[in-house]
Design an enzyme around this catalytic site. Structure first.
Site, mmCIF file in Angstrom:
data_model
loop_
_atom_site.group_PDB
_atom_site.id
_atom_site.type_symbol
_atom_site.label_atom_id
_atom_site.label_comp_id
_atom_site.label_asym_id
_atom_site.label_seq_id
_atom_site.Cartn_x
_atom_site.Cartn_y
_atom_site.Cartn_z
ATOM 1 N N VAL A 21 -18.832 -22.661 -3.713
ATOM 2 C CA VAL A 21 -18.793 -22.579 -5.020
ATOM 3 C C VAL A 21 -19.271 -23.825 -5.467
ATOM 4 O O VAL A 21 -18.871 -24.960 -5.251
ATOM 5 C CB VAL A 21 -17.457 -22.365 -5.914
ATOM 6 C CG1 VAL A 21 -17.630 -22.307 -7.311
ATOM 7 C CG2 VAL A 21 -16.923 -21.115 -5.540
ATOM 8 N N ALA A 68 -18.514 -29.157 -6.342
ATOM 9 C CA ALA A 68 -18.646 -28.116 -5.380
ATOM 10 C C ALA A 68 -17.370 -27.848 -4.386
ATOM 11 O O ALA A 68 -16.624 -28.675 -4.229
ATOM 12 C CB ALA A 68 -19.702 -28.132 -4.418
ATOM 13 N N LYS A 69 -16.964 -26.833 -3.862
ATOM 14 C CA LYS A 69 -16.049 -26.818 -2.625
ATOM 15 C C LYS A 69 -16.413 -25.336 -1.975
ATOM 16 O O LYS A 69 -16.996 -24.473 -2.261
ATOM 17 C CB LYS A 69 -14.630 -26.131 -3.346
ATOM 18 C CG LYS A 69 -13.633 -26.915 -2.692
ATOM 19 C CD LYS A 69 -13.350 -28.107 -2.607
ATOM 20 C CE LYS A 69 -12.158 -28.697 -2.073
ATOM 21 N NZ LYS A 69 -11.828 -30.256 -1.884
ATOM 22 N N GLY A 70 -15.781 -25.361 -0.822
ATOM 23 C CA GLY A 70 -16.101 -24.420 0.364
ATOM 24 C C GLY A 70 -14.876 -23.889 1.228
ATOM 25 O O GLY A 70 -13.928 -24.835 1.151
#
Ligand code: NAD
Length: 448
Positions: A75, A120-122
């Site tokens: 994201v 962001a992050k994943g």
């Protein structure tokens, strides 16, 4: 009881919705927005939603020859201030709502400490404890190749998070480098091994940042009954990378670390734990549990200990409506991301307990990640002392701005009137961050 508090469910466990990551972020966001009355509400809402959400399938061949499918997410929440920045986690409970909530936190954190990154992050939903190193490498390479050009040194830069490490970052770099030959790809990811473009001080940066920020807040006279960390009593939930570094630095400042815990248990010594002996015990047994110079206590007892500083440095949602009433710390320093639910925030505020919020307290990690990225772009390495001194300046500056903002919050003239505005440090930090983001969004203008 304030409006957002829910009745405490049986067994002191919070109702599942209290721990819903998206809801927690929404409540925190709305509490800050209540102070941002001069800013166009439409502008504020643009800042809430993620810019881009990706879901990819990650098939691999397992060691026994069978095929397994995993699901991965990335994201990109916001890129107003620079490339997206945020970790990648491997965990069975990774979900899109959780990744999205953590991506928003990253946007707010970067804006607060003024590093030129967005959020962001994943993550990949998998259980790394049941995967071999070869299988984890295959998951990483396939995940990164599926993300393709959605990550990059100037677009979106991953980092380690739960159950990913500098080794995972080395595989990410190697995969991206194979896809983009002939370029300086080192800045595509941070948290790399030192020999592969990692930065001095990155491993320690989050715990160190927690201590710098707490030290500064205390020195500003913001914590009633606590004028310095020398002699302070400290309790740490989660004796991992963040908790252990914070404990060591606080000990060097003269604090007493009276209790620590990990996923297997908690130990207490009211006189102060011997950290060197504890490190040897943990290295030998893998846990703090059974450390013979201490007494075992339960996880719930640890959170209820009387102390000056409580540092939750394990997981999200640890302090909730079912246990916040028992907390007896003067100051809580959020080493972990969102360890306190909004309902618990209300209870702690009513009790006069200050919370140094995650987007400030644990921002040391992303700050030194930024330094790693700059060093990679410059093809240069900075000495540890320079990194730590830059980190201190930035943490002090952010803490000063949050404390000043918090002190500007004025209670209503009529104390009996209904009051929807929160005046805690978390809200102050978020107001500081969102105001900056809204200002930049207005300057840049909404595309087209
Ligand atoms: P880590 O894996 O090194 O340590 C986590 C520790 O918490 C481990 O000792 C584990 O045993 C313990 N733990 C797990 N469940 C627990 C429970 N229920 N009760 C008590 N202890 C428990 O991870 P870390 O890098 O130290 O990160 C800790 C937290 O800080 C995470 O929430 C992470 O997202 C957050 N954080 C880390 C960084 C960073 O740079 N490492 C940056 C920002 C935020």
């Amino acid at each position: 009881m304030s409006k957002t508090q829910q009745p405490t469910p049986a067994g002191n466990e919070p109702a599942p919705h209290e721990l819903d990551p998206e809801r927690i972020i929404d409540v925190q966001f709305e509490r800050a927005c209540a102070h941002l009355t001069d800013i166009d509400p439409g502008l504020i809402q643009v800042l809430r939603r993620p810019r881009r959400t990706l879901t990819v399938n990650v098939p691999i061949e397992r060691d026994d020859g069978s095929l397994a499918n995993f699901v991965g997410y990335r994201v990109l929440h916001n890129r107003l201030l620079g490339p997206g920045k945020g970790g990648i986690r491997y965990h069975p409970r990774v979900s899109l709502p959780e990744v999205g909530a953590l991506a928003a936190l990253m946007t707010w954190k970067c804006a607060l400490v003024r590093v030129p990154f967005g959020g962001a992050k994943g993550g990949v939903t998998c259980d790394p404890k049941h995967l071999s190193e070869r299988e984890l490498r295959h998951i990483t390479r396939r995940f990164i190749s599926e993300l393709g050009d959605n990550i990059g040194p100037y677009t979106d830069i991953p980092a380690p998070d739960l159950y990913t490490s500098s080794q995972t970052m080395a595989w990410i770099l190697d995969t991206f480098d194979a896809m983009h030959p002939g370029k300086n790809n080192l800045p595509v990811v941070t948290g790399k091994p030192l020999e592969l473009g990692g930065s001095e001080g990155r491993d320690e940066a989050t715990g160190r940042g927690c201590v710098y920020s707490a030290e500064r807040l205390v020195s500003l006279g913001a914590v009633p009954g606590l004028s310095e960390l020398d002699g302070a009593s400290v309790v740490i939930q989660g004796y991992g990378e963040v908790g252990r570094v914070a404990a060591q630095l606080l000990h060097e400042l003269g604090a007493r670390i009276i209790a620590v815990s990990d996923s297997r248990g908690a130990v207490l010594d009211p006189e102060g734990l011997d950290l060197s002996a504890l490190a040897r015990h943990k290295a030998a047994t893998g846990s703090v549990l059974g450390f013979d110079e201490s007494r075992s206590i339960t996880a719930a007892e640890l959170l209820a200990l009387e102390c000056d500083l409580l540092i939750p440095a394990a997981l999200g949602g640890q302090i909730h409506s079912g246990n916040a009433g028992q907390v007896k710390a003067r100051l809580i320093v959020e080493g972990a991301n969102r360890p306190i639910t909004p309902e618990a925030d209300d209870i702690l505020t009513d009790k006069g307990i200050l919370v140094l919020p995650d987007i400030l307290a644990n921002a040391g990690g992303v700050t030194v990640s930024y330094y790693e990225w700059v060093q990679n772009i410059e093809h240069h390495t900075w000495p540890l002392e320079e990194i730590n001194s830059k980190l201190r300046v930035r943490m002090n500056d952010a803490t000063d701005r949050v404390a000043a903002r918090w002190r500007q919050f004025t209670p209503p003239a009529d104390e009996t009137a209904p009051d929807s505005q929160r005046r805690d440090l978390r809200t102050a930090a978020l107001v500081e961050s969102l105001e900056r983001l809204a200002h930049v969004l207005k300057q840049r203008g909404i595309w087209p």
